[in-house]
Design an enzyme around this catalytic site. Structure first.
Site, PDB file in Angstrom:
ATOM      1  N   ASP A   1       0.058  -7.841   1.762  1.00  4.54           N
ATOM      2  CA  ASP A   1       0.346  -6.411   1.600  1.00  4.54           C
ATOM      3  C   ASP A   1       1.852  -6.158   1.491  1.00  4.54           C
ATOM      4  OD1 ASP A   1      -0.157  -3.685   1.371  1.00  4.54           O
ATOM      5  OD2 ASP A   1      -0.104  -3.356   3.550  1.00  4.54           O
TER       6      ASP A   1
ATOM      7  N   THR B   1       2.881  -3.643   9.154  1.00  2.70           N
ATOM      8  CA  THR B   1       1.908  -3.503   8.065  1.00  2.70           C
ATOM      9  C   THR B   1       0.659  -2.724   8.443  1.00  2.70           C
ATOM     10  OG1 THR B   1       0.800  -4.725   6.302  1.00  2.70           O
ATOM     11  CG2 THR B   1       0.627  -5.629   8.523  1.00  2.70           C
TER      12      THR B   1
ATOM     13  N   GLY C   1       3.521   5.758   8.040  1.00  2.49           N
ATOM     14  CA  GLY C   1       4.924   6.010   7.712  1.00  2.49           C
ATOM     15  C   GLY C   1       5.824   4.897   8.199  1.00  2.49           C
ATOM     16  N   ASN C   2       5.399   4.203   9.279  1.00  8.39           N
ATOM     17  CA  ASN C   2       6.126   3.011   9.724  1.00  8.39           C
ATOM     18  C   ASN C   2       5.865   1.820   8.809  1.00  8.39           C
ATOM     19  OD1 ASN C   2       5.880   4.249  12.854  1.00  8.39           O
ATOM     20  ND2 ASN C   2       7.714   3.036  12.419  1.00  8.39           N
ATOM     21  N   SER C   3       4.828   1.909   7.991  1.00  9.17           N
ATOM     22  CA  SER C   3       4.449   0.785   7.131  1.00  9.17           C
ATOM     23  C   SER C   3       5.618   0.337   6.266  1.00  9.17           C
ATOM     24  CB  SER C   3       3.289   1.199   6.227  1.00  9.17           C
ATOM     25  OG  SER C   3       2.140   1.471   6.990  1.00  9.17           O
TER      26      SER C   3
ATOM     27  N   ILE D   1      -1.902  -0.670  11.904  1.00 11.18           N
ATOM     28  CA  ILE D   1      -2.212  -0.360  13.295  1.00 11.18           C
ATOM     29  C   ILE D   1      -3.725  -0.390  13.463  1.00 11.18           C
ATOM     30  CG2 ILE D   1      -0.133   0.999  13.751  1.00 11.18           C
ATOM     31  CD1 ILE D   1      -1.733   3.529  13.208  1.00 11.18           C
ATOM     32  N   LEU D   2      -4.147  -0.780  14.637  1.00  8.86           N
ATOM     33  CA  LEU D   2      -5.571  -0.855  14.924  1.00  8.86           C
ATOM     34  C   LEU D   2      -5.992   0.344  15.759  1.00  8.86           C
ATOM     35  CD1 LEU D   2      -8.215  -2.490  14.814  1.00  8.86           C
ATOM     36  CD2 LEU D   2      -7.510  -3.588  16.953  1.00  8.86           C
TER      37      LEU D   2
ATOM     38  N   HIS E   1       0.812  -1.220   0.000  1.00  9.21           N
ATOM     39  CA  HIS E   1       0.000   0.000   0.000  1.00  9.21           C
ATOM     40  C   HIS E   1       0.851   1.278   0.000  1.00  9.21           C
ATOM     41  CE1 HIS E   1       0.409  -0.278   4.526  1.00  9.21           C
ATOM     42  NE2 HIS E   1       0.493   1.042   4.382  1.00  9.21           N
TER      43      HIS E   1
END
Length: 308
Positions: free
Chosen positions: A181, A276, A258-260, A278-279, A151
């Protein structure tokens, strides 16, 4: 002040001259350069000293003082053998007086050379580049092969990378694993001495094990956060996505947009997952304590690497 000698050599009388006959006067004994004392006179003085208690006790006291000085100086010069108690005390003194880096800091320092800033762009109607996303990647092969989230780069016309040493490069998508992802990138420009991350199996990890996330939250970084693994085999569906991702690692190290695509590493600095999602039960895309990462076994297979 002159130090006493460690050892005091005893004076030896001079040997009689060759040719001396019985009844002749014995040779003179020397007690110093140019000083001669008749042996008979020396024996007489020694006899008087032995018969005088004051002189005898004075001599014994002088001998005891010289012996004590010799023992004291010998002990000061002799090397002291180290005991385990001495070693423990030295280690404790170092730990209490030196500021040592934390385990999380050491892990972040180890992984940082392999962490990459990933930026995706699309062109507007005028043909100008418009940034559409910022994420993180991690170098898994020193030939410039990088893992990130799909993504982060999906739909991008241009992908740009910034390596840890500041080298900038374009990149191309060479592989996709949509169900997790994940995207595999190939850098066009490879820095000299590029360092790839070390990956390790998740099979022996347990909830409560310490982990560190390194990336570019909101484009700021590289930033480091630490926490623990909260659980395994979790499922997650992002608000923007239609597909649910399963078999995820849940962790509580702070992560934000941004951590993705960035690495989730153990306290040894070894990659065990790719961050990948965060909730957040609200509509805000901010961290509330639950993050997810794709296990490295799945992530590495996206790049065609053999399983652990």
């Amino acid at each position: 002040m002159r130090k006493p000698a460690l050892y005091s050599p005893s004076a030896r009388p001079a040997a009689p001259k060759a040719g001396a006959q019985d009844g002749q006067a014995p040779a003179e004994a020397t007690t110093g350069p140019g000083v001669a004392v008749p042996r008979r006179r020396w024996r007489a003085a020694a006899s008087r000293a032995a018969s005088s208690p004051r002189v005898m006790w004075s001599a014994l006291a002088l001998l005891a003082a010289l012996l004590a000085a010799s023992v004291w100086q010998g002990g000061a010069l002799a090397p002291k053998s180290l005991t385990q108690k001495d070693i423990d005390a030295a280690v404790l003194r170092t730990l209490t007086t030196q500021n040592l880096p934390s385990a999380a800091a050491r892990a972040a320092e180890k992984i940082r050379p392999a962490v990459v800033r990933v930026m995706s762009y699309a062109k507007d109607k005028k043909g100008e580049e418009q940034e559409q996303g910022v994420g993180t990647g991690v170098v898994i092969v020193d030939k410039g092969i990088i893992l990130t989230n799909l993504h982060v780069v999906q739909g991008a016309q241009i992908i740009k990378l910034v390596f840890a040493d500041g080298t900038e490069s374009g990149a191309s998508v060479t592989g996709v694993q949509a169900q997790n992802d994940l995207a595999v990138l190939q850098a066009h420009t490879i820095p000299d001495d590029l360092i790839a991350a070390t990956m390790r199996s998740t099979s022996d990890l347990m909830p409560g094990d310490g982990v560190v996330a390194v990336g570019f939250p909101f484009g700021i970084g590289p930033s480091t956060s630490s926490g623990v693994i909260s659980g395994f085999d979790r499922a997650f569906k992002s608000p923007e996505g239609e597909q649910e991702i399963g078999n995820l690692i849940q962790f509580d190290a702070a992560a934000n947009p941004g951590n993705s695509g960035g690495p989730l590493v153990t306290l040894d600095g070894e990659v065990v997952g790719i961050v990948t999602g965060i909730l957040n039960p609200t509509s805000h895309r901010t961290f509330v304590g639950i993050g997810f990462a794709v296990p490295i076994e799945s992530a590495a297979s996206a790049a065609g690497l053999p399983p652990f």
